[in-house]
Design an enzyme around this catalytic site. Structure first.
Site, short mmCIF file in Angstrom:
data_model
loop_
_atom_site.label_atom_id
_atom_site.label_comp_id
_atom_site.label_asym_id
_atom_site.label_seq_id
_atom_site.Cartn_x
_atom_site.Cartn_y
_atom_site.Cartn_z
N ASP A 23 0.83 -1.20 0.00
CA ASP A 23 0.00 0.00 0.00
C ASP A 23 0.87 1.26 0.00
OD1 ASP A 23 -2.84 0.93 0.43
OD2 ASP A 23 -1.91 1.92 2.14
N GLU A 60 1.97 -0.48 -4.86
CA GLU A 60 1.09 0.64 -5.23
C GLU A 60 1.95 1.90 -5.13
OE1 GLU A 60 -3.09 2.85 -4.04
OE2 GLU A 60 -1.63 2.38 -2.50
C1 NOJ Z 1 -4.38 3.08 -0.85
C2 NOJ Z 1 -5.48 2.09 -0.73
O1 NOJ Z 1 -5.68 1.48 -1.98
C3 NOJ Z 1 -6.70 2.85 -0.24
O2 NOJ Z 1 -7.87 2.08 -0.30
C4 NOJ Z 1 -6.42 3.30 1.16
O3 NOJ Z 1 -7.51 4.07 1.62
C5 NOJ Z 1 -5.14 4.13 1.21
N1 NOJ Z 1 -4.07 3.56 0.46
C6 NOJ Z 1 -4.67 4.29 2.63
O4 NOJ Z 1 -4.17 3.07 3.11
#
Ligand code: NOJ
Length: 547
Positions: free
Chosen positions: A202, A267
């Site tokens: 993440d 990500e």
């Molecule tokens: C990215 C995630 O995909 C999203 O759903 C989340 O709210 C944020 N990061 C914070 O962790």
């Protein structure tokens, strides 16, 4: 000798948002036993890797992306035994499973933060990013949070401010503290030792912030782009610091100490030159990183031609471009094409035949529609922040804020509860549409359904080395300008041509000595000419080029 490709280069990933997939406990919330029950469905479709969004202990203010216990399971989703069983059941089917690792921040209810925030002098005092303000009510600097607003939040017990890249209840860990880094590596090891096949990471680019805490420079742009700037600042000191790139390599080394091979997919929002640093010169950093170009697609052959051309130029072997169109943070793409199954078939044809790693978000296989819950009614904390904003304004700014709408429950059948939850039980979010419109059961029985098209494509891909790991050669752009996207995938043993007509008119192309293996829409093939009807597409096997 043929090059051996690792499993993660050849796989197809299916993302599950556990809360919305299948409820077996009768509380309107999907759970881990629910995922286990559906493994046969997922395998039968032809996916071989799952990525499951977080199911760890959490107050669920950001539905699990606010972790309060990295080695514990949120009771709403199940138990540690369920997780162990899930890993075993996945592996017994020769499939793989990725968990979602939130390294950047915890919940503000995590015991570490409760301790850290209690005083300036405690064993965890330096586990989060604390700074003095610049006088009454003035934060330490101008650093913004990714969803907007200051990233700094005042805490009276310390008379200091903590930084949160995302929402205020998600304080960022201080990765410059070696104890934090050590503990988070232990967390990764905990799950790797249990047999998980890897992690989706993440907001990886946010993990380190500059140690000098200088203001970010001004940038004229308000609407955020790729986490590089937005809300009138360039995010120079808050994302993609050199230490984040080192961390990518260090984590990879940890994973490489495991056998069988494990996998990291990040990500990250950044420009290509930075993404390549995270991946490493020889791809010795993160194995893969989401690329976002397909998320914003325009339904034109030329658009897709440009994206594929860019991926081939920028991410040739040893890199593997990630082909993703949707996830739990973005508008369901079926809505961008007016819910039209014929168009969805062309897009999935592209996604499952181009060179790269396809990631499919649950429900895409049946064209599960986007919900229409207004921001003011959202459960999503990002949506709630924009409760004041009318839809037209959000649309005009191209801001997607109420993520509830892409997280609505899966529709398994058209009965009450849609097979997601018990009849009469209220699902945690309303169904996005009448489940009779798109559901697994009805589409399984319809040979022309989108679901059966995905099954055909996935199964064809899994027995076709050229599609899993072959090179990609784009046909000339002039063809795309006419409306047909064409490319060739070639492996040592086979050669396939993919042709996709994005227009509504028939288009004829030259195609000597080919045999159509998979097709959607009307196609006629006579001798050297192939005519693709409007919105038709195919995979054609080319005659053996070496004979
Ligand atoms: C990215 C995630 O995909 C999203 O759903 C989340 O709210 C944020 N990061 C914070 O962790």
């Amino acid at each position: 000798m043929a090059q051996e490709f690792p499993w993660w280069k050849k796989t197809t990933i299916y993302q599950i948002y556990p809360r919305s997939y299948h409820d077996t406990q009768g509380d309107g919330i999907g759970d881990l036993p629910g995922i286990i029950e559906k493994l046969d469905y997922i395998q039968d479709l032809g996916f071989d890797t799952l990525w499951i969004s977080p199911f760890f202990a959490s107050p669920q203010r950001d539905w699990g992306y606010d972790v309060s216990g990295y080695r514990k399971i949120a009771p709403a989703y199940g138990t540690m035994d369920d997780v162990d069983r899930l890993i075993d059941e996945v592996h017994s089917r020769n499939m793989k499973v990725l968990f979602d690792l939130v390294l950047n921040h915890t919940s503000d209810q995590h015991p570490w933060f409760l301790t850290s925030s209690a005083s300036r002098d405690n064993p965890k005092s330096d586990w989060y990013i604390w700074q003095d303000g610049q006088g009454k009510g003035r934060p330490p600097n101008n650093w913004k949070a990714i969803p907007g607003g200051s990233g700094w939040h005042y805490h009276p017990a310390r008379d200091q401010w903590y930084y949160a890249s995302f929402l205020p209840f998600q304080p960022d860990l201080n990765w410059r503290n070696p104890a934090v880094k050590k503990e988070m590596f232990q967390v990764a090891k905990f799950w790797l030792d249990k047999g998980v096949d890897g992690f989706r990471l993440d907001i990886f680019h946010a993990i380190y912030k500059a140690a000098h805490f200088q203001d970010n420079p001004f940038h004229w742009s308000f609407v955020p782009k790729d986490d590089e700037y937005g809300f009138f600042t360039e995010w120079k000191y808050t994302v993609s610091q050199p230490e984040a790139i080192d961390l990518a390599h260090a984590l990879r080394q940890l994973l490489d100490s495991y056998s069988p091979e494990r996998f990291l997919i990040g990500e990250i929002f950044a420009e290509d030159s930075l993404i390549k640093k995270y991946l490493g010169d020889e791809n010795e950093g993160l194995q893969a990183i989401f690329l976002w170009d397909l998320m914003d697609f325009a339904f034109r052959a030329d658009y897709f031609w440009e994206v594929l051309d860019h991926y081939e130029t920028c991410y040739p072997e040893p890199y593997t471009p990630v082909l993703v169109l949707g996830n739990h943070d973005s508008r369901r793409w079926i809505d961008r094409i007016g819910g039209e199954s014929a168009k969805a078939k062309l897009i999935s044809l592209l996604q499952l035949t181009a060179r790269g790693l396809p990631v499919i978000y649950y429900g895409e296989e049946i064209g599960l529609p986007e919900g229409n819950i207004p921001a003011r009614d959202s459960l999503d904390p990002v949506g709630q922040r924009y409760a004041w904003a009318p839809n037209w304004l959000l649309d005009a700014l191209n801001l997607y804020v109420n993520r509830d709408n892409c997280r609505t429950p899966m529709a398994w059948n058209s009965a009450m509860g849609a097979g997601f939850t018990a009849p009469g039980t209220a699902p945690w979010l309303p169904f996005s549409a009448d489940p009779a419109r798109a559901n697994v059961k009805d589409q399984s029985e319809d040979p022309d359904s989108l679901l059966n098209w995905y099954r055909t494509l996935l199964q064809f891909r899994s027995k076709t080395p050229a599609l899993q790991s072959g090179s990609l050669l784009l046909l000339p752009r002039v063809l795309a300008r006419k409306g047909v996207l064409g490319f060739i995938r070639q492996s040592d043993s086979d050669q396939y041509q993919i042709l996709i007509n994005f227009t509504t008119k028939p288009i004829t192309v030259d195609l000597p000595g080919a045999k159509i293996k998979v097709q959607t829409g009307k196609i006629s093939h006579t001798g050297y000419k192939l005519t693709l009807g409007g919105q038709a597409g195919c995979i054609a096997r080319l005659a053996d080029h070496r004979k």
